[in-house]
Design a protein around this motif. Structure first.
Motif, PDB file in Angstrom:
ATOM      1  N   ASN A 225       0.838  -1.211   0.000  1.00 39.70           N
ATOM      2  CA  ASN A 225       0.000   0.000   0.000  1.00 39.70           C
ATOM      3  C   ASN A 225       0.869   1.254   0.000  1.00 39.70           C
ATOM      4  O   ASN A 225       1.940   1.280   0.597  1.00 39.70           O
ATOM      5  N   GLY A 226       0.399   2.272  -0.677  1.00 49.15           N
ATOM      6  CA  GLY A 226       1.024   3.588  -0.629  1.00 49.15           C
ATOM      7  C   GLY A 226       2.390   3.692  -1.287  1.00 49.15           C
ATOM      8  O   GLY A 226       3.162   4.606  -0.990  1.00 49.15           O
ATOM      9  N   GLN A 227       2.713   2.784  -2.235  1.00 52.64           N
ATOM     10  CA  GLN A 227       4.042   2.818  -2.860  1.00 52.64           C
ATOM     11  C   GLN A 227       4.077   3.618  -4.163  1.00 52.64           C
ATOM     12  O   GLN A 227       5.127   4.030  -4.616  1.00 52.64           O
TER      13      GLN A 227
ATOM     14  N   LYS B 128       1.632   2.739  -6.985  1.00 59.29           N
ATOM     15  CA  LYS B 128       1.061   1.968  -8.109  1.00 59.29           C
ATOM     16  C   LYS B 128      -0.038   2.788  -8.812  1.00 59.29           C
ATOM     17  O   LYS B 128      -0.025   2.959 -10.026  1.00 59.29           O
ATOM     18  N   THR B 129      -0.980   3.283  -7.992  1.00 59.44           N
ATOM     19  CA  THR B 129      -2.073   4.073  -8.587  1.00 59.44           C
ATOM     20  C   THR B 129      -1.535   5.347  -9.218  1.00 59.44           C
ATOM     21  O   THR B 129      -2.073   5.827 -10.221  1.00 59.44           O
ATOM     22  N   ASN B 130      -0.460   5.884  -8.628  1.00 58.75           N
ATOM     23  CA  ASN B 130       0.113   7.116  -9.188  1.00 58.75           C
ATOM     24  C   ASN B 130       0.551   6.933 -10.645  1.00 58.75           C
ATOM     25  O   ASN B 130       0.464   7.871 -11.441  1.00 58.75           O
ATOM     26  N   ILE B 131       1.003   5.704 -10.971  1.00 60.56           N
ATOM     27  CA  ILE B 131       1.418   5.456 -12.369  1.00 60.56           C
ATOM     28  C   ILE B 131       0.182   5.491 -13.279  1.00 60.56           C
ATOM     29  O   ILE B 131       0.180   6.144 -14.328  1.00 60.56           O
TER      30      ILE B 131
HETATM   31  N1  ATP Z   1       1.917  15.313  -4.273  1.00 63.21           N
HETATM   32  C1  ATP Z   1       2.538  14.275  -3.695  1.00 63.21           C
HETATM   33  N2  ATP Z   1       3.876  14.299  -3.505  1.00 63.21           N
HETATM   34  C2  ATP Z   1       4.523  13.253  -2.958  1.00 63.21           C
HETATM   35  N3  ATP Z   1       3.913  12.118  -2.561  1.00 63.21           N
HETATM   36  C3  ATP Z   1       2.584  12.037  -2.731  1.00 63.21           C
HETATM   37  C4  ATP Z   1       1.830  13.105  -3.307  1.00 63.21           C
HETATM   38  N4  ATP Z   1       0.530  12.718  -3.358  1.00 63.21           N
HETATM   39  C5  ATP Z   1       0.473  11.496  -2.835  1.00 63.21           C
HETATM   40  N5  ATP Z   1       1.699  11.064  -2.452  1.00 63.21           N
HETATM   41  C6  ATP Z   1       2.079   9.775  -1.880  1.00 63.21           C
HETATM   42  O1  ATP Z   1       1.824   8.747  -2.836  1.00 63.21           O
HETATM   43  C7  ATP Z   1       1.541   7.555  -2.138  1.00 63.21           C
HETATM   44  C8  ATP Z   1       0.273   6.942  -2.647  1.00 63.21           C
HETATM   45  O2  ATP Z   1       0.536   6.391  -3.851  1.00 63.21           O
HETATM   46  P1  ATP Z   1      -0.553   5.468  -4.558  1.00 63.21           P
HETATM   47  O3  ATP Z   1      -1.901   5.965  -4.308  1.00 63.21           O
HETATM   48  O4  ATP Z   1      -0.087   5.292  -5.941  1.00 63.21           O
HETATM   49  O5  ATP Z   1      -0.374   4.123  -3.731  1.00 63.21           O
HETATM   50  P2  ATP Z   1      -0.663   2.635  -4.151  1.00 63.21           P
HETATM   51  O6  ATP Z   1       0.643   1.951  -4.365  1.00 63.21           O
HETATM   52  O7  ATP Z   1      -1.633   2.576  -5.246  1.00 63.21           O
HETATM   53  O8  ATP Z   1      -1.297   2.140  -2.787  1.00 63.21           O
HETATM   54  P3  ATP Z   1      -2.625   1.355  -2.418  1.00 63.21           P
HETATM   55  O9  ATP Z   1      -2.295  -0.075  -2.655  1.00 63.21           O
HETATM   56  O10 ATP Z   1      -2.741   1.678  -0.978  1.00 63.21           O
HETATM   57  O11 ATP Z   1      -3.718   1.886  -3.245  1.00 63.21           O
HETATM   58  C9  ATP Z   1       1.326   7.898  -0.678  1.00 63.21           C
HETATM   59  O12 ATP Z   1       2.454   7.449   0.033  1.00 63.21           O
HETATM   60  C10 ATP Z   1       1.210   9.402  -0.683  1.00 63.21           C
HETATM   61  O13 ATP Z   1       1.726   9.971   0.489  1.00 63.21           O
END
Ligand code: ATP
Length: 366
Positions: A32-34, A36-39
């Motif tokens: 979680n929070g690594q 993945k969704t950001n990509i």
């Molecule tokens: N503007 C930003 N600058 C830096 N980090 C950020 C920013 N916005 C969000 N984050 C970080 O990005 C991370 C979330 O990334 P993301 O939503 O891609 O996670 P994920 O791998 O999809 O997790 P999950 O499995 O929980 O959905 C969090 O650690 C959050 O603190």
């Protein structure tokens, strides 16, 4: 369309990343929070100019930086296309396709179907959700639809304002109402055609996912009565106006437009019964998966090319059998998918490009 390469800088927790995509299934795994969704969000932003998670563009800029940029390279029927988007803290947004300044509605932009956990509630959720579902794709498919959609929103606001100010007996109300009806009918016709295409496509998909045990049916549900069985532009326009007349007093009393595409719905039936009342939670989620797949195939049927399919953490809500069915479907499909998952258990034997994400960085294959 196939995304070949994406370069992300200072976007969310991704400082710098380059990813070369496979043309079938691409999977991002990680805790979680690594990131993945950001990509997926970066791919989405590169295509639409906005995020599916935040209305505030500057939230996308990495906390320690003052700008983000995303570069992509993709192909559509052999045609090579590149895109670039950059945003700085003063909200200056630069959008380019093939190195030329562009707007978000460019027909050459990367076309997408997005599937997020929230979409698993498509069946039991509000009608607004289902309207958004078909509008998103229709807007990408047709610039006319996109134009009519925006126009309808403006006309609806104007019409409601006149209703609010008791100005229904004015010349301007009549002018606005004529345009309102005309635009409403255009939207409804496009949506009815698209719904009937989805209906044809989803039937075999739902058979596949339920091993032939259940049937599915999709129907466009108008917010007003229509006598005729056959629907065409004239019949729709006539019925719309008649219905408006019959509810005139109600509209004046409530001071808002009470029929139109902003209130229509899409009804889903499992075994001829309304799925949101009779299908189990799991079955409703399976229908949502098939609806999203149907959206991808319907797009191809109309445009003659596939959109890119983004799936964010949707496996977790499905049972083991459906998870594997979906993964196998995606890995063998003719279109390209990007999928995120926390749990890697189901992914070992799937034909896909697997990448692990940690702290906003690709750390390669597990
Ligand atoms: N503007 C930003 N600058 C830096 N980090 C950020 C920013 N916005 C969000 N984050 C970080 O990005 C991370 C979330 O990334 P993301 O939503 O891609 O996670 P994920 O791998 O999809 O997790 P999950 O499995 O929980 O959905 C969090 O650690 C959050 O603190």
């Amino acid at each position: 369309m196939f995304l070949k390469n994406i370069q992300i800088k200072n976007f969310r927790n991704i400082k710098k990343m380059e990813y070369n995509a496979e043309s079938n299934l691409n999977i991002f795994m990680g805790d979680n929070g690594q990131g993945k969704t950001n990509i997926l969000e970066a791919i989405f932003v590169s295509s639409t100019g906005k995020s599916f998670r935040t209305p505030t563009d500057t939230n996308l800029i990495n906390y320690e930086e003052s700008w983000y940029s995303i570069k992509t390279k993709y192909v559509n029927n052999e045609r090579k296309i590149n895109s670039f988007i950059k945003l700085d803290q003063s909200k200056n947004k630069i959008l380019q396709i093939n190195n030329k300044k562009t707007s978000i509605n460019n027909p050459e932009s990367l076309k997408l179907v997005l599937f997020i956990p929230d979409d698993l509630d498509l069946v039991k959720g509000s009608p607004l959700k289902r309207r958004k579902f078909i509008d998103f794709t229709l807007k990408q498919i047709s610039q006319d639809y996109s134009f009519n959609f925006d126009n309808y929103g403006k006309l609806l606001r104007k019409r409601n304002l006149l209703l609010k100010n008791d100005q229904t007996n004015t010349k301007s109300f009549n002018i606005i109402n004529d345009l309102f009806v005309e635009t409403a009918v255009k939207l409804i016709l496009s949506r009815i055609n698209f719904t009937s295409l989805l209906d044809q496509i989803i039937k075999p998909l739902y058979q596949e996912i339920t091993n032939g045990k259940n049937t599915i049916k999709i129907r466009y549900a108008l917010s007003f009565n229509i006598e005729d069985e056959k629907i065409n532009q004239n019949i729709l326009e006539k019925s719309f106006i008649e219905n408006q007349r019959s509810i005139k007093d109600k509209e004046i009393k409530r001071k808002k437009s009470m029929i139109g595409p902003h209130l229509d719905d899409i009804h889903l039936y499992q075994d001829n019964k309304l799925a949101r009342h009779f299908a189990s939670q799991g079955q409703q989620r399976n229908i949502a998966v098939c609806l999203k797949l149907a959206e991808v195939y319907a797009f191809k049927k109309i445009k003659d090319y596939y959109p890119v399919f983004l799936l964010d953490e949707v496996l977790a809500e499905l049972d083991q059998e459906k998870r594997l069915l979906l993964l196998n479907h995606l890995s063998k499909a003719e279109f390209q998918s990007f999928l995120t998952s926390v749990n890697s258990n189901n992914l070992r034997n799937v034909e896909a490009k697997l990448s692990v994400i940690k702290d906003g960085q690709l750390i390669g294959k597990e």
